[in-house]
Write a protein that holds these residues in place. Structure first.
Motif, PDB file in Angstrom:
ATOM      1  N   SER A 161      10.010 -23.149  31.620  1.00  0.00           N
ATOM      2  CA  SER A 161       9.372 -21.981  32.235  1.00  0.00           C
ATOM      3  C   SER A 161       8.035 -21.693  31.556  1.00  0.00           C
ATOM      4  O   SER A 161       7.024 -21.444  32.218  1.00  0.00           O
ATOM      5  CB  SER A 161      10.269 -20.747  32.103  1.00  0.00           C
ATOM      6  OG  SER A 161      11.525 -20.957  32.696  1.00  0.00           O
ATOM      7  N   VAL A 162       8.044 -21.741  30.231  1.00  0.00           N
ATOM      8  CA  VAL A 162       6.826 -21.450  29.465  1.00  0.00           C
ATOM      9  C   VAL A 162       5.738 -22.479  29.794  1.00  0.00           C
ATOM     10  O   VAL A 162       4.581 -22.123  30.043  1.00  0.00           O
ATOM     11  CB  VAL A 162       7.136 -21.449  27.953  1.00  0.00           C
ATOM     12  CG1 VAL A 162       5.859 -21.341  27.134  1.00  0.00           C
ATOM     13  CG2 VAL A 162       8.091 -20.309  27.595  1.00  0.00           C
ATOM     14  N   HIS A 203       5.655 -23.984  43.819  1.00  0.00           N
ATOM     15  CA  HIS A 203       4.264 -23.590  43.546  1.00  0.00           C
ATOM     16  C   HIS A 203       3.350 -24.789  43.266  1.00  0.00           C
ATOM     17  O   HIS A 203       2.221 -24.613  42.820  1.00  0.00           O
ATOM     18  CB  HIS A 203       4.228 -22.594  42.382  1.00  0.00           C
ATOM     19  CG  HIS A 203       4.703 -21.211  42.758  1.00  0.00           C
ATOM     20  ND1 HIS A 203       3.889 -20.292  43.368  1.00  0.00           N
ATOM     21  CD2 HIS A 203       5.906 -20.613  42.658  1.00  0.00           C
ATOM     22  CE1 HIS A 203       4.568 -19.165  43.597  1.00  0.00           C
ATOM     23  NE2 HIS A 203       5.803 -19.343  43.176  1.00  0.00           N
ATOM     24  N   TYR A 225      10.950 -23.450  40.963  1.00  0.00           N
ATOM     25  CA  TYR A 225       9.661 -22.757  40.980  1.00  0.00           C
ATOM     26  C   TYR A 225       8.489 -23.740  40.931  1.00  0.00           C
ATOM     27  O   TYR A 225       7.524 -23.625  41.702  1.00  0.00           O
ATOM     28  CB  TYR A 225       9.586 -21.790  39.790  1.00  0.00           C
ATOM     29  CG  TYR A 225       8.275 -21.046  39.670  1.00  0.00           C
ATOM     30  CD1 TYR A 225       8.130 -19.780  40.236  1.00  0.00           C
ATOM     31  CD2 TYR A 225       7.181 -21.597  39.003  1.00  0.00           C
ATOM     32  CE1 TYR A 225       6.920 -19.092  40.137  1.00  0.00           C
ATOM     33  CE2 TYR A 225       5.978 -20.917  38.900  1.00  0.00           C
ATOM     34  CZ  TYR A 225       5.852 -19.668  39.467  1.00  0.00           C
ATOM     35  OH  TYR A 225       4.664 -18.994  39.364  1.00  0.00           O
ATOM     36  N   GLN A 258      18.556 -21.570  33.489  1.00  0.00           N
ATOM     37  CA  GLN A 258      17.133 -21.273  33.617  1.00  0.00           C
ATOM     38  C   GLN A 258      16.309 -22.523  33.910  1.00  0.00           C
ATOM     39  O   GLN A 258      15.269 -22.450  34.573  1.00  0.00           O
ATOM     40  CB  GLN A 258      16.618 -20.605  32.325  1.00  0.00           C
ATOM     41  CG  GLN A 258      15.168 -20.127  32.435  1.00  0.00           C
ATOM     42  CD  GLN A 258      14.655 -19.511  31.146  1.00  0.00           C
ATOM     43  OE1 GLN A 258      15.431 -19.218  30.237  1.00  0.00           O
ATOM     44  NE2 GLN A 258      13.359 -19.302  31.053  1.00  0.00           N
ATOM     45  N   GLU A 303      16.091 -22.786  37.570  1.00  0.00           N
ATOM     46  CA  GLU A 303      15.176 -21.784  38.129  1.00  0.00           C
ATOM     47  C   GLU A 303      13.742 -22.301  38.035  1.00  0.00           C
ATOM     48  O   GLU A 303      12.952 -22.204  38.977  1.00  0.00           O
ATOM     49  CB  GLU A 303      15.270 -20.458  37.339  1.00  0.00           C
ATOM     50  CG  GLU A 303      16.597 -19.728  37.447  1.00  0.00           C
ATOM     51  CD  GLU A 303      16.600 -18.378  36.708  1.00  0.00           C
ATOM     52  OE1 GLU A 303      17.659 -17.747  36.684  1.00  0.00           O
ATOM     53  OE2 GLU A 303      15.553 -17.958  36.166  1.00  0.00           O
ATOM     54  N   ALA A 304      13.437 -22.843  36.857  1.00  0.00           N
ATOM     55  CA  ALA A 304      12.089 -23.361  36.628  1.00  0.00           C
ATOM     56  C   ALA A 304      11.815 -24.583  37.514  1.00  0.00           C
ATOM     57  O   ALA A 304      10.711 -24.753  38.043  1.00  0.00           O
ATOM     58  CB  ALA A 304      11.912 -23.715  35.151  1.00  0.00           C
ATOM     59  N   GLN A 306      14.412 -22.446  27.820  1.00  0.00           N
ATOM     60  CA  GLN A 306      13.267 -21.576  28.082  1.00  0.00           C
ATOM     61  C   GLN A 306      11.925 -22.303  28.146  1.00  0.00           C
ATOM     62  O   GLN A 306      10.973 -21.811  28.751  1.00  0.00           O
ATOM     63  CB  GLN A 306      13.191 -20.476  27.005  1.00  0.00           C
ATOM     64  CG  GLN A 306      14.447 -19.611  26.969  1.00  0.00           C
ATOM     65  CD  GLN A 306      14.340 -18.429  26.005  1.00  0.00           C
ATOM     66  OE1 GLN A 306      13.266 -17.913  25.746  1.00  0.00           O
ATOM     67  NE2 GLN A 306      15.478 -17.999  25.482  1.00  0.00           N
ATOM     68  N   ILE A 316       5.408 -24.273  32.475  1.00  0.00           N
ATOM     69  CA  ILE A 316       4.922 -24.076  33.840  1.00  0.00           C
ATOM     70  C   ILE A 316       3.915 -22.920  33.871  1.00  0.00           C
ATOM     71  O   ILE A 316       2.857 -23.011  34.505  1.00  0.00           O
ATOM     72  CB  ILE A 316       6.103 -23.795  34.800  1.00  0.00           C
ATOM     73  CG1 ILE A 316       6.985 -25.040  34.928  1.00  0.00           C
ATOM     74  CG2 ILE A 316       5.592 -23.370  36.173  1.00  0.00           C
ATOM     75  CD1 ILE A 316       8.347 -24.771  35.581  1.00  0.00           C
ATOM     76  N   GLY A 317       4.243 -21.845  33.168  1.00  0.00           N
ATOM     77  CA  GLY A 317       3.313 -20.712  33.098  1.00  0.00           C
ATOM     78  C   GLY A 317       1.977 -21.128  32.501  1.00  0.00           C
ATOM     79  O   GLY A 317       0.910 -20.788  33.022  1.00  0.00           O
TER      80      GLY A 317
END
Lengths: 283, 324
Positions: free
Chosen positions: A127-128, A169, A165, A158, A161-162, A124, A130-131
């Motif tokens: 993803s965090v 982006h 992404y 996941q 997925e990250a 996880q 990247i956010g």
């Protein structure tokens, strides 16, 4: 951030390794293997590379941020946070005990300074991170986000997925790293679930790759981090493949998955501490 | 049938509740520069297109990768953004439960998980997409606020209220065109139940689309001389236990109505409240431990007993139990 000599940073590593082993030994639980292996990298980040404020603010505006996705390496992070002033070093003695802020895996619930998100359930943290990196861009904050992952963790969907992404982006204010020690709980990664060529995978996903071949050599780590930083801001996220030895620094722990989640007994602790100089004073 | 009834609330227009979300999000974006939107390849279905168009720099297409979306949203809060994630209710909860649990709920992040196409009224797509367990999953999580508004206006008001609410939240809405029977200018108070109709014999606690069915049921019961109180429980968590207990202290029995499994839903929450404080007969309208299936929303609501007729039936059973 004040720069330190390699000797000084190595001295910190020795103390941090002592902290980790003593913490895990005291409660006879925790994860010493990767903590020893990732020590140089995390010490380099907090003591030399990142611009960060030990007077902790959750928002981290104007600071470089660090996320530990492989949260089981908590002992290492706690030691580094304490030794860099986020909280008192004696609090390390509460690791994994009841009513402690130093939970088995990093958490925000008890308000431990330095922790911005819970981790432990794998996959996880990228993803965090990247956010958080995208929020930095929206806030015109030019600081960087660092994310640390394990190599076994690459088996989580996941993560990919990250990966997709961040490239799509153009999240180029992010430096992720994989602790490539080739070990996971059930054995060598090539036997449990072969990662094959991780560099090729990340490159194919559109990332820039930096290999730090000697992840337990401070000079190599600093050099690799400098290279990684130089690649930021170019429209692509950056991935460091940090080749380390699990259990590095203690002769009977090195290079095996057997110390992934096992605490040393009294005798083993004494033996291990005999190999690690007490440079900053034990807690 | 409902047209011949003397309804306490009426409507002139029907609209989907997801449009209430989409319009609320657009307004939220205009009011607050920290509002950001994320969507997992369902911009049209979630009605997020207007927000995306007006605020392209604050909108993030995530692709079909919901786990990543939840993590991204959690990360975006660090630095002050207020992320609203959008996908179907099924993919907003069950698919990403662990991500929500660790990165959002346990980490107490200011993420708004916005979930469309909840429940049977999704219709023809069938049971794979008709999640009926989402309220239960979300209300079990510490720190999580759970909201299930009843119509377009209430969904829009709830969306706007969430901007000023700090903390993790789950907002559930749906696909079908549905009566707009609450006012456009309503103030949405999170955690505060809304007594829509006063009554004395039985209380109907309803949430989501079934609030409209409760309004219809009240008129049907009234025709038979039964006075029903209707309470709109738009916030499942924190539950307005005071409003529940006040009402049941007066009426002495109740019916819960929800487009959700009986296990873990609104009815369970109310039962827990009553049994601890004021035991009283409670009947349930909801899906009883089964999956849904394909069909039109009306057909499905009828087949699974999620309509006014069944609320009336259950209200009478509750009344009998009270007097028996």
């Amino acid at each position: 951030m004040e720069k330190h000599s390699i000797d000084h940073l190595e001295g910190i590593c020795s103390q941090v390794r002592r902290d980790c082993l003593r913490m895990v030994h005291a409660v006879q639980s925790g994860h010493p293997g990767a903590a020893l292996g990732m020590c140089e990298y995390v010490v380099a980040l907090f003591f030399n590379e990142m611009e960060h404020d030990s007077d902790f603010k959750m928002d981290g505006k104007g600071e470089d941020l660090f996320f530990l996705s492989n949260g089981h390496v908590s002992a290492l992070w706690y030691s580094v946070l304490a030794r860099s002033g986020y909280f008192g070093v004696p609090e390390l003695g509460t690791f994994r005990k009841i009513n402690s802020r130093l939970q088995g895996h990093p958490a925000t619930e008890e308000g431990l300074p330095g922790i911005r998100i819970a981790s432990g359930s794998l996959g996880q943290g990228l993803s965090v991170g990247i956010g958080a990196a995208q929020t930095k861009k929206l806030n015109q904050d030019d600081k960087l986000v660092y994310v640390m992952m394990g190599d076994g963790e690459q088996q989580e969907g996941q993560v990919w997925e990250a990966a997709m992404y961040a490239a799509h982006h153009k999240v180029d204010n992010l430096i992720a790293a994989i602790d490539l020690n080739r070990q996971q709980i059930d054995g060598p990664t090539e036997k449990v679930m072969d990662l094959i060529d991780l560099g090729a995978k990340w490159e194919a996903f559109g990332w820039q790759i930096v290999n730090i071949e000697k992840g337990n050599d401070m000079a190599s780590v600093l050099e690799g981090l400098a290279k990684a930083k130089s690649l930021t801001g170019q429209g692509k996220p950056v991935m460091i493949l940090l080749h380390t030895e699990m259990g590095y620094g203690v002769d009977f722990m090195v290079g095996t998955h057997k110390w992934h989640g096992v605490a040393p007994n009294d005798e083993q602790l004494e033996n291990a501490l005999g190999q690690l100089e007490e440079t900053l004073g034990d807690y | 049938m409902e047209k011949t009834l003397d309804l306490k609330y009426t409507y002139t227009e029907k609209k989907d509740t997801r449009s209430g979300f989409g319009d609320g999000l657009l307004e939220a974006g205009r009011n607050n520069p920290n509002v950001v939107g994320l969507c997992a390849d369902l911009i049209g279905s979630l009605k997020m297109g207007a927000f995306q168009k007006e605020f392209p720099e604050r909108f993030f297409q995530v692709g079909i990768a919901e786990a990543n979306m939840i993590g991204l949203a959690a990360g975006m809060t660090i630095g002050g953004k207020i992320p609203f994630t959008g996908t179907f209710a099924n993919f907003s909860t069950g698919r990403v439960y662990d991500q929500i649990r660790q990165s959002v709920a346990y980490s107490d992040k200011n993420v708004k998980i916005c979930a469309s196409h909840a429940g049977l009224t999704l219709g023809e797509d069938g049971a794979t997409h008709q999640i009926l367990e989402d309220l239960g999953m979300m209300r079990m999580l510490p720190h999580m606020t759970v909201i299930n508004p009843c119509d377009y206006n209430q969904t829009k008001a709830a969306t706007l209220a969430l901007v000023d609410h700090v903390g993790p939240a789950y907002l559930r809405f749906g696909r079908p065109s549905w009566p707009i029977f609450t006012p456009a200018d309503q103030k949405f108070e999170i955690g505060k139940a809304w007594k829509m109709i006063d009554g004395k014999d039985v209380t109907i606690f309803a949430t989501g689309h079934l609030v409209w069915e409760a309004v219809v049921a009240e008129a049907m019961l009234r025709e038979e001389g039964i006075s029903a109180e209707v309470i709109n429980i738009h916030t499942i968590k924190p539950l307005d236990t005071e409003a529940i207990l006040d009402s049941v202290a007066k009426t002495g029995c109740a019916v819960s109505a929800e487009e959700h499994q009986l296990n873990g839903g609104l009815g369970d929450s109310i039962a827990q409240t009553l049994i601890r404080n004021h035991p009283a007969p409670l009947e349930y309208v909801g899906v009883n431990d089964s999956f849904g299936e394909s069909g039109t929303p009306t057909q499905l609501l009828e087949k699974y007993g999620l309509n006014a007729e069944n609320i009336v039936k259950k209200a009478k059973i509750a009344l009998r139990r009270k007097s028996g």
